[in-house]
Design a protein around this motif. Structure first.
Motif, PDB file in Angstrom:
ATOM      1  N   LEU A 153       0.839  -1.204   0.000  1.00  0.00           N
ATOM      2  CA  LEU A 153       0.000   0.000   0.000  1.00  0.00           C
ATOM      3  C   LEU A 153       0.872   1.250   0.000  1.00  0.00           C
ATOM      4  N   VAL A 154       0.353   2.297  -0.671  1.00  0.00           N
ATOM      5  CA  VAL A 154       1.001   3.608  -0.661  1.00  0.00           C
ATOM      6  C   VAL A 154      -0.056   4.636  -0.269  1.00  0.00           C
ATOM      7  N   PRO A 155      -0.208   4.944   1.018  1.00  0.00           N
ATOM      8  CA  PRO A 155      -1.130   5.990   1.444  1.00  0.00           C
ATOM      9  C   PRO A 155      -0.471   7.358   1.253  1.00  0.00           C
ATOM     10  N   VAL A 156      -1.114   8.237   0.508  1.00  0.00           N
ATOM     11  CA  VAL A 156      -0.521   9.539   0.200  1.00  0.00           C
ATOM     12  C   VAL A 156      -1.633  10.580   0.078  1.00  0.00           C
ATOM     13  N   SER A 157      -1.346  11.796   0.545  1.00  0.00           N
ATOM     14  CA  SER A 157      -2.309  12.887   0.463  1.00  0.00           C
ATOM     15  C   SER A 157      -2.167  13.622  -0.852  1.00  0.00           C
ATOM     16  N   LEU A 158      -3.284  13.906  -1.504  1.00  0.00           N
ATOM     17  CA  LEU A 158      -3.242  14.668  -2.744  1.00  0.00           C
ATOM     18  C   LEU A 158      -2.790  16.103  -2.479  1.00  0.00           C
ATOM     19  N   VAL A 159      -3.290  16.694  -1.385  1.00  0.00           N
ATOM     20  CA  VAL A 159      -2.842  18.020  -0.939  1.00  0.00           C
ATOM     21  C   VAL A 159      -2.385  17.889   0.511  1.00  0.00           C
ATOM     22  N   LEU A 160      -1.163  18.299   0.784  1.00  0.00           N
ATOM     23  CA  LEU A 160      -0.607  18.161   2.133  1.00  0.00           C
ATOM     24  C   LEU A 160      -1.201  19.199   3.078  1.00  0.00           C
ATOM     25  N   PHE A 161      -1.505  18.769   4.298  1.00  0.00           N
ATOM     26  CA  PHE A 161      -2.210  19.647   5.224  1.00  0.00           C
ATOM     27  C   PHE A 161      -1.351  20.794   5.739  1.00  0.00           C
ATOM     28  N   LYS A 162      -0.030  20.611   5.824  1.00  0.00           N
ATOM     29  CA  LYS A 162       0.841  21.651   6.379  1.00  0.00           C
ATOM     30  C   LYS A 162       1.229  22.722   5.374  1.00  0.00           C
ATOM     31  N   SER A 163       1.359  22.359   4.107  1.00  0.00           N
ATOM     32  CA  SER A 163       1.895  23.297   3.118  1.00  0.00           C
ATOM     33  C   SER A 163       0.973  23.541   1.936  1.00  0.00           C
ATOM     34  N   ALA A 164      -0.080  22.731   1.786  1.00  0.00           N
ATOM     35  CA  ALA A 164      -0.993  22.795   0.638  1.00  0.00           C
ATOM     36  C   ALA A 164      -0.309  22.354  -0.654  1.00  0.00           C
ATOM     37  N   TYR A 165       0.821  21.648  -0.550  1.00  0.00           N
ATOM     38  CA  TYR A 165       1.501  21.131  -1.732  1.00  0.00           C
ATOM     39  C   TYR A 165       0.615  20.110  -2.430  1.00  0.00           C
ATOM     40  N   LEU A 166       0.470  20.268  -3.753  1.00  0.00           N
ATOM     41  CA  LEU A 166      -0.364  19.391  -4.560  1.00  0.00           C
ATOM     42  C   LEU A 166       0.490  18.282  -5.152  1.00  0.00           C
ATOM     43  N   GLU A 167       0.228  17.061  -4.694  1.00  0.00           N
ATOM     44  CA  GLU A 167       1.053  15.909  -5.045  1.00  0.00           C
ATOM     45  C   GLU A 167       0.840  15.474  -6.495  1.00  0.00           C
ATOM     46  N   ASN A 168       1.869  14.884  -7.093  1.00  0.00           N
ATOM     47  CA  ASN A 168       1.767  14.294  -8.431  1.00  0.00           C
ATOM     48  C   ASN A 168       1.221  12.879  -8.282  1.00  0.00           C
ATOM     49  N   ALA A 169      -0.096  12.795  -8.102  1.00  0.00           N
ATOM     50  CA  ALA A 169      -0.713  11.499  -7.823  1.00  0.00           C
ATOM     51  C   ALA A 169      -0.601  10.557  -9.009  1.00  0.00           C
ATOM     52  N   ALA A 170      -0.671  11.087 -10.222  1.00  0.00           N
ATOM     53  CA  ALA A 170      -0.623  10.227 -11.406  1.00  0.00           C
ATOM     54  C   ALA A 170       0.693   9.453 -11.459  1.00  0.00           C
ATOM     55  N   ALA A 171       1.807  10.112 -11.153  1.00  0.00           N
ATOM     56  CA  ALA A 171       3.107   9.434 -11.179  1.00  0.00           C
ATOM     57  C   ALA A 171       3.178   8.350 -10.112  1.00  0.00           C
ATOM     58  N   ILE A 172       2.589   8.618  -8.949  1.00  0.00           N
ATOM     59  CA  ILE A 172       2.608   7.634  -7.863  1.00  0.00           C
ATOM     60  C   ILE A 172       1.758   6.421  -8.214  1.00  0.00           C
ATOM     61  N   VAL A 173       0.572   6.670  -8.771  1.00  0.00           N
ATOM     62  CA  VAL A 173      -0.297   5.562  -9.180  1.00  0.00           C
ATOM     63  C   VAL A 173       0.383   4.716 -10.251  1.00  0.00           C
ATOM     64  N   GLU A 174       1.023   5.375 -11.228  1.00  0.00           N
ATOM     65  CA  GLU A 174       1.687   4.635 -12.302  1.00  0.00           C
ATOM     66  C   GLU A 174       2.775   3.718 -11.762  1.00  0.00           C
ATOM     67  N   LYS A 175       3.638   4.247 -10.869  1.00  0.00           N
ATOM     68  CA  LYS A 175       4.716   3.422 -10.331  1.00  0.00           C
ATOM     69  C   LYS A 175       4.163   2.297  -9.453  1.00  0.00           C
ATOM     70  N   ALA A 176       3.190   2.618  -8.625  1.00  0.00           N
ATOM     71  CA  ALA A 176       2.625   1.592  -7.743  1.00  0.00           C
ATOM     72  C   ALA A 176       2.026   0.453  -8.554  1.00  0.00           C
ATOM     73  N   HIS A 177       1.265   0.776  -9.563  1.00  0.00           N
ATOM     74  CA  HIS A 177       0.629  -0.266 -10.364  1.00  0.00           C
ATOM     75  C   HIS A 177       1.653  -1.075 -11.154  1.00  0.00           C
ATOM     76  N   ARG A 178       2.723  -0.418 -11.548  1.00  0.00           N
ATOM     77  CA  ARG A 178       3.750  -1.116 -12.320  1.00  0.00           C
ATOM     78  C   ARG A 178       4.397  -2.236 -11.493  1.00  0.00           C
ATOM     79  N   VAL A 179       4.485  -2.045 -10.168  1.00  0.00           N
ATOM     80  CA  VAL A 179       5.115  -3.065  -9.316  1.00  0.00           C
ATOM     81  C   VAL A 179       4.087  -3.867  -8.511  1.00  0.00           C
ATOM     82  N   GLY A 180       2.809  -3.646  -8.771  1.00  0.00           N
ATOM     83  CA  GLY A 180       1.780  -4.439  -8.115  1.00  0.00           C
ATOM     84  C   GLY A 180       1.296  -3.918  -6.779  1.00  0.00           C
ATOM     85  N   ALA A 181       1.587  -2.661  -6.452  1.00  0.00           N
ATOM     86  CA  ALA A 181       1.125  -2.059  -5.196  1.00  0.00           C
ATOM     87  C   ALA A 181      -0.164  -1.271  -5.432  1.00  0.00           C
ATOM     88  N   ARG A 182      -0.821  -0.904  -4.353  1.00  0.00           N
ATOM     89  CA  ARG A 182      -2.074  -0.155  -4.429  1.00  0.00           C
ATOM     90  C   ARG A 182      -1.933   1.184  -3.708  1.00  0.00           C
TER      91      ARG A 182
END
Length: 415
Positions: A153-182
């Motif tokens: 599992l890869v639990p990750v926030s799309l927007v971080l609560f402390k800084s409002a940084y907007l995560e690159n979720a698409a890149a994380i999903v792509e890598k996770a799926h490539r190696v069989g993670a969720r």
């Protein structure tokens, strides 16, 4: 910037203060009171019959009302007390006694998310925490490198609560799926102010709540499960509402219902589900794209004015990397936030980050200007810069400790 000023009349609190804390608790719509009155009237007049006249299906009804806001198909969202419960259900769908047992997170996640997954160490889970370089942004390359064939599992926030940084979720999903993670995407700080399409993103799970930008009040966490996954998963944390035939009251192993009921636990929180509908309806009527356009304009105005005044910002400058909140760092930030609140400028403070200021679709440009002018009066930037330069780091950390503040500062299961 879209003119959404007509919506201000829907929110009574805006008549009493400058409300800039929607990242923590969105303003209550007037019609929320009508929905709560409807619940009370049904309870009063229909009693137990209300369960079979709409109450039992209220979780599915509410989830389907939310679905278009986050780009999810109907029937994919279940409603829960809070994000911790939703995360626990996700975690309980998996085993941690094989080679694939690693949970990869960052050190910028909301604490409750970390607490929950840390608890699964007792079942064999391993936790890898990827450090940030600046306390504001995720080191994406480092995070992607940490996701491997042993990751479950890869639990990750799309927007971080402390800084409002907007995560690159698409890149994380792509890598996770490539190696069989969720991926478990926490969209709490994004839903209602940042456009999201969970379906096209292909994320496995998403969690969030209604407390913030959705203006839905507390008691309404939600869980999205990708449709193809929902047919194969059997959560270990389940209750009678997840049974295919709950009113048969069968004894023995659980016969799972189809999604979204499959991911339910016990009796639904009907009053909270009624209350949140008002916010969902309004967000849908306005449209998240229009809200995002106004949010970017107001946060840009806030950033420009704060920077021109000499304040230190702990939020990304790039619009494509920022959610709906701007974080301004000043010495004694908790005390400064309380002073602003006493003057009718409703904000909050987070240790290690600063004063969080969040315009929403009901905020005006004049309110942004007023907030900055009041902040300059309370914490003059020249004095702030001098204190930052001369005060030892450890003392600055002490001065910024949260202390005993207003109760809402410590609310959320989410941020």
């Amino acid at each position: 910037m879209p003119d959404l000023s007509t919506w201000r009349a829907e929110f009574p609190i805006l008549e009493t203060c400058t409300y800039l804390v929607s990242h923590s608790l969105g303003a209550m719509p007037r019609r929320a009171a009508d929905y709560l009155q409807q619940f009370a009237a049904e309870w009063s007049s229909r009693g137990v019959r209300a369960w079979h006249e709409g109450w039992w299906e209220s979780g599915r009804t509410t989830g389907d009302l939310l679905a278009p806001i986050v780009g999810a198909p109907p029937g994919t969202i279940s409603m829960h007390q809070n994000v911790t419960v939703a995360q626990a259900i996700v975690a309980s769908c998996h085993r941690y006694d094989g080679r694939r047992r690693r949970i990869v997170m960052t050190d910028l996640e909301f604490p409750s998310n970390r607490y929950l997954f840390e608890g699964f160490r007792r079942y064999g889970a391993e936790i890898t925490c990827v450090p940030s370089d600046d306390g504001m942004r995720t080191n994406l390359d480092r995070l992607l490198d940490a996701i491997d064939e042993e990751t479950i599992l890869v639990p990750v926030s799309l927007v971080l609560f402390k800084s409002a940084y907007l995560e690159n979720a698409a890149a994380i999903v792509e890598k996770a799926h490539r190696v069989g993670a969720r991926v478990v995407l926490d969209i709490y700080q994004a839903a209602g102010t940042v456009p999201i399409n969970l379906d096209s993103l292909g994320v496995d799970f998403a969690v969030g709540g209604s407390v913030k930008w959705l203006c839905g009040g507390p008691g309404n966490g939600y869980l999205y499960v990708r449709p193809d996954l929902s047919r194969e998963l059997e959560p270990g944390i389940a209750g009678w509402a997840a049974h295919a035939r709950p009113f048969d009251f069968e004894i023995g192993p659980l016969v799972f219902a189809d999604a979204p009921e499959r991911f339910q636990t016990g009796t639904p929180n009907v009053a909270a589900l009624y209350a949140c509908r008002a916010g969902y309806e309004i967000i849908r009527e306005i449209g998240v794209d229009a809200i995002r356009a106004k949010s970017l304009a107001l946060t840009r105005r806030l950033i420009t004015r704060a920077r021109d005044a000499g304040f230190t910002l702990n939020t990304p400058d790039n619009d494509g990397e920022r959610g709906g909140t701007v974080i301004i760092d000043v010495p004694n930030g908790a005390a400064v936030a309380d002073d602003l609140i006493a003057r009718g400028i409703i904000v909050d403070h987070r240790p290690g980050a600063g004063i969080r200021i969040a315009p929403h679709f009901y905020t005006t440009a004049d309110e942004i200007d007023c907030a900055i002018e009041t902040l300059i009066e309370v914490a003059p930037p020249s004095q702030s810069m001098r204190v930052h330069a001369e005060t030892p780091v450890e003392l600055r950390e002490f001065q910024s400790s949260p202390g005993s503040r207003l109760p809402y500062k410590h609310s959320r299961d989410g941020s």
